[in-house]
Structure formats: structure tokens, C-alpha cells
Design a protein around this motif. Structure first.
Motif, PDB file in Angstrom:
ATOM      1  N   LEU A 129       0.806  -1.227   0.000  1.00 22.02           N
ATOM      2  CA  LEU A 129       0.000   0.000   0.000  1.00 22.02           C
ATOM      3  C   LEU A 129       0.838   1.276   0.000  1.00 22.02           C
ATOM      4  CD1 LEU A 129      -2.934  -0.913   2.404  1.00 22.02           C
ATOM      5  CD2 LEU A 129      -3.083  -0.379  -0.031  1.00 22.02           C
ATOM      6  N   GLU A 130       2.087   1.171   0.423  1.00 23.26           N
ATOM      7  CA  GLU A 130       2.938   2.360   0.503  1.00 23.26           C
ATOM      8  C   GLU A 130       3.656   2.689  -0.806  1.00 23.26           C
ATOM      9  OE1 GLU A 130       3.109  -0.014   3.151  1.00 23.26           O
ATOM     10  OE2 GLU A 130       1.620   1.262   4.124  1.00 23.26           O
ATOM     11  N   LEU A 131       3.686   1.732  -1.736  1.00 23.28           N
ATOM     12  CA  LEU A 131       4.402   1.971  -2.984  1.00 23.28           C
ATOM     13  C   LEU A 131       3.713   3.059  -3.801  1.00 23.28           C
ATOM     14  CD1 LEU A 131       5.255  -1.637  -4.213  1.00 23.28           C
ATOM     15  CD2 LEU A 131       6.870   0.119  -3.457  1.00 23.28           C
ATOM     16  N   PRO A 132       4.482   4.044  -4.273  1.00 22.14           N
ATOM     17  CA  PRO A 132       3.884   5.051  -5.145  1.00 22.14           C
ATOM     18  C   PRO A 132       3.617   4.444  -6.517  1.00 22.14           C
ATOM     19  CG  PRO A 132       6.247   5.377  -5.008  1.00 22.14           C
ATOM     20  CD  PRO A 132       5.917   4.268  -4.049  1.00 22.14           C
ATOM     21  N   ALA A 133       2.787   5.104  -7.281  1.00 20.69           N
ATOM     22  CA  ALA A 133       2.540   4.655  -8.654  1.00 20.69           C
ATOM     23  C   ALA A 133       3.852   4.689  -9.421  1.00 20.69           C
ATOM     24  CB  ALA A 133       1.505   5.556  -9.322  1.00 20.69           C
ATOM     25  N   PHE A 134       4.085   3.651 -10.196  1.00 16.41           N
ATOM     26  CA  PHE A 134       5.315   3.563 -10.982  1.00 16.41           C
ATOM     27  C   PHE A 134       5.341   4.662 -12.034  1.00 16.41           C
ATOM     28  CE2 PHE A 134       7.444   1.923 -14.832  1.00 16.41           C
ATOM     29  CZ  PHE A 134       8.737   1.884 -14.334  1.00 16.41           C
ATOM     30  N   ALA A 171      14.447   7.715  -4.867  1.00 16.63           N
ATOM     31  CA  ALA A 171      13.723   8.890  -4.384  1.00 16.63           C
ATOM     32  C   ALA A 171      12.496   8.516  -3.550  1.00 16.63           C
ATOM     33  CB  ALA A 171      13.301   9.762  -5.571  1.00 16.63           C
ATOM     34  N   TYR A 172      12.155   7.233  -3.520  1.00 18.35           N
ATOM     35  CA  TYR A 172      10.946   6.784  -2.833  1.00 18.35           C
ATOM     36  C   TYR A 172      11.301   5.751  -1.758  1.00 18.35           C
ATOM     37  CZ  TYR A 172       8.964   8.760  -7.081  1.00 18.35           C
ATOM     38  OH  TYR A 172       8.645   9.597  -8.115  1.00 18.35           O
ATOM     39  N   PRO A 173      11.166   6.104  -0.488  1.00 20.29           N
ATOM     40  CA  PRO A 173      11.536   5.168   0.585  1.00 20.29           C
ATOM     41  C   PRO A 173      10.855   3.800   0.478  1.00 20.29           C
ATOM     42  CG  PRO A 173      11.142   7.347   1.503  1.00 20.29           C
ATOM     43  CD  PRO A 173      10.740   7.403   0.051  1.00 20.29           C
ATOM     44  N   ALA A 174       9.600   3.757   0.061  1.00 19.28           N
ATOM     45  CA  ALA A 174       8.901   2.471  -0.045  1.00 19.28           C
ATOM     46  C   ALA A 174       9.508   1.609  -1.145  1.00 19.28           C
ATOM     47  CB  ALA A 174       7.405   2.684  -0.304  1.00 19.28           C
ATOM     48  N   VAL A 175       9.986   2.233  -2.210  1.00 23.48           N
ATOM     49  CA  VAL A 175      10.630   1.488  -3.290  1.00 23.48           C
ATOM     50  C   VAL A 175      12.003   0.995  -2.829  1.00 23.48           C
ATOM     51  CG1 VAL A 175      11.481   1.587  -5.670  1.00 23.48           C
ATOM     52  CG2 VAL A 175       9.338   2.738  -5.057  1.00 23.48           C
ATOM     53  N   VAL A 176      12.704   1.817  -2.075  1.00 24.76           N
ATOM     54  CA  VAL A 176      13.995   1.398  -1.515  1.00 24.76           C
ATOM     55  C   VAL A 176      13.790   0.192  -0.595  1.00 24.76           C
ATOM     56  CG1 VAL A 176      15.896   2.084   0.012  1.00 24.76           C
ATOM     57  CG2 VAL A 176      15.045   3.678  -1.737  1.00 24.76           C
ATOM     58  N   ASP A 177      12.754   0.237   0.225  1.00 25.18           N
ATOM     59  CA  ASP A 177      12.451  -0.896   1.111  1.00 25.18           C
ATOM     60  C   ASP A 177      12.151  -2.162   0.306  1.00 25.18           C
ATOM     61  OD1 ASP A 177      12.790   0.763   3.305  1.00 25.18           O
ATOM     62  OD2 ASP A 177      10.638   1.015   3.673  1.00 25.18           O
ATOM     63  N   ASP A 220       6.113  -3.571 -11.726  1.00 23.94           N
ATOM     64  CA  ASP A 220       6.612  -2.527 -12.620  1.00 23.94           C
ATOM     65  C   ASP A 220       7.859  -1.857 -12.056  1.00 23.94           C
ATOM     66  OD1 ASP A 220       4.612  -2.993 -14.467  1.00 23.94           O
ATOM     67  OD2 ASP A 220       3.366  -1.297 -13.839  1.00 23.94           O
ATOM     68  N   TRP A 221       7.924  -1.685 -10.742  1.00 22.45           N
ATOM     69  CA  TRP A 221       9.093  -1.070 -10.121  1.00 22.45           C
ATOM     70  C   TRP A 221      10.349  -1.921 -10.287  1.00 22.45           C
ATOM     71  CZ3 TRP A 221      10.056   3.704  -9.136  1.00 22.45           C
ATOM     72  CH2 TRP A 221       9.028   4.580  -8.803  1.00 22.45           C
TER      73      TRP A 221
END
Length: 190
Positions: A47-52, A60-66, A97-98
Motif C-alpha cells: 500500500l505504501e508503494l507510489p505509482a510507478f 527517491a521513494y523510501p517504499a521502493v527502496v524498502d 513494474d518497479w
């Protein structure tokens, strides 16, 4: 003399964001029954992942880094997902997609558990297979299984109690673990 045992690390990813999800319960059960030779981690950041955004810097996106850290930690990935409108839920497709531009799943042993009743969920499975193939994941077909789970079969502890499911999940884990070990042995021999 003690023999070092390789622990296989498996990231468990549920494609569902719904409370009471049978897919999430299935993976919680996998986590609970994993043998000592397997370490599992349930991914919780869907739920925390931003739209790709193509071309965006994942850092730039902590949720993507996680997500990327969890994928780097894992020797293998096990996914369980519902089907929405004949395909993958958008949130899971967004996660996948990420990984396209970063190769986080490239050659990573990956399998799925389908918990839908026979005749359902086939669109999600087909799409998942297609997307995983596109990102270059090492799909371990011997670890992919259809193990139907009904909401009524989930206990108060959030786990699937059915012995048939548990036996099938252990077999899937064993197949994924054997594949990872074979890959390690093959890599060591090169």
C-alpha cells in the motif's frame, strides 16, 4: 564436526490489500510452517508503494527502496495473489513494474500459490507468469501450486488450518528451496 547449513531466504508477497485476505493468510501460514532451513519475510509495503513512473529514480521513494532491499535480501520469492477483473490487482502489477528497470527479479527464483478455487484466478496466474517472464524472473514451476483456501478455513490466528493446504505449501517451499540450492551448487561449480 558441524556442517554449515545454507538457509534459504524467501520473500513472501501477497497481491491482496484486503483485510482477511485468503492470499495473505496463505502466506502467513507458509511463514509459520517454514522449516528451520528456510527464513521467510512477509512483504508489507504494497500500500505504501507510489505509482510507478518510468524513468523515475527508485531511490527517491523510501517504499521502493524498502522493496528493493527486501528483494535483495531474498534468495527466492513466493507470491500469492487474487484476481481482479481477470488479471493481477493493480497494486501488485505496480510492485512488479518497479522491478522492470532495476532487474531486482532478474534470475531470482520465483513461484506462486494460487488459493482460488479451480476455474478462478487463471487470469491472474497467466498475467503473473507473463510479467515475471518479462522481468526475467526464474519461474520455478515445480514450486507453483493451486491450493484453494476458503475464508471459512482461516482460523482466529489468521492462519490456514487445513492440513492439505499445509502439506501442499511445504511441498512448494521444498521445491523452491531445492531449486535455490541447485542454483547455488551450479554457481559454485562455475
Amino acid at each position: 564436526m558441524l556442517v554449515a547449513l545454507h538457509v534459504t531466504r524467501i520473500l513472501l508477497i501477497s497481491g491482496s490489500t484486503r483485510d482477511g485476505s485468503t492470499n495473505t493468510a496463505a502466506l502467513r501460514t507458509v511463514h509459520a510452517i517454514a522449516p528451520d532451513s528456510v527464513e521467510t519475510r512477509c512483504y508489507t509495503g504494497l500500500l505504501e508503494l507510489p505509482a510507478f513512473v518510468p524513468g523515475a529514480d527508485p531511490a527517491a521513494y523510501p517504499a521502493v527502496v524498502d522493496l528493493r532491499n527486501d528483494l535483495a535480501w531474498a534468495d527466492a520469492v513466493l507470491i500469492s495473489t487474487p484476481e481482479y477483473a481477470g488479471t493481477l490487482p493493480g497494486s501488485l502489477k505496480n510492485l512488479l513494474d518497479w522491478t522492470v528497470g532495476t532487474a531486482d527479479l532478474h534470475e531470482k527464483p520465483t513461484a506462486w500459490l494460487t488459493v482460488a478455487a479451480p476455474g478462478r484466478g487463471d487470469g491472474a496466474t497467466a498475467t503473473l507468469s507473463s510479467v515475471l517472464g518479462y522481468v526475467g524472473a526464474d519461474i520455478v514451476t515445480t514450486a507453483c501450486a493451486r491450493l484453494p483456501v476458503l475464508s471459512a478455513g482461516i482460523g482466529d490466528d489468521g492462519l490456514v488450518a487445513a492440513q492439505g493446504f499445509r502439506d501442499g505449501a511445504r511441498q512448494a517451499l521444498d521445491a523452491l528451496m531445492r531449486h535455490v540450492e541447485k542454483t547455488r551448487t551450479g554457481a559454485a561449480g562455475n
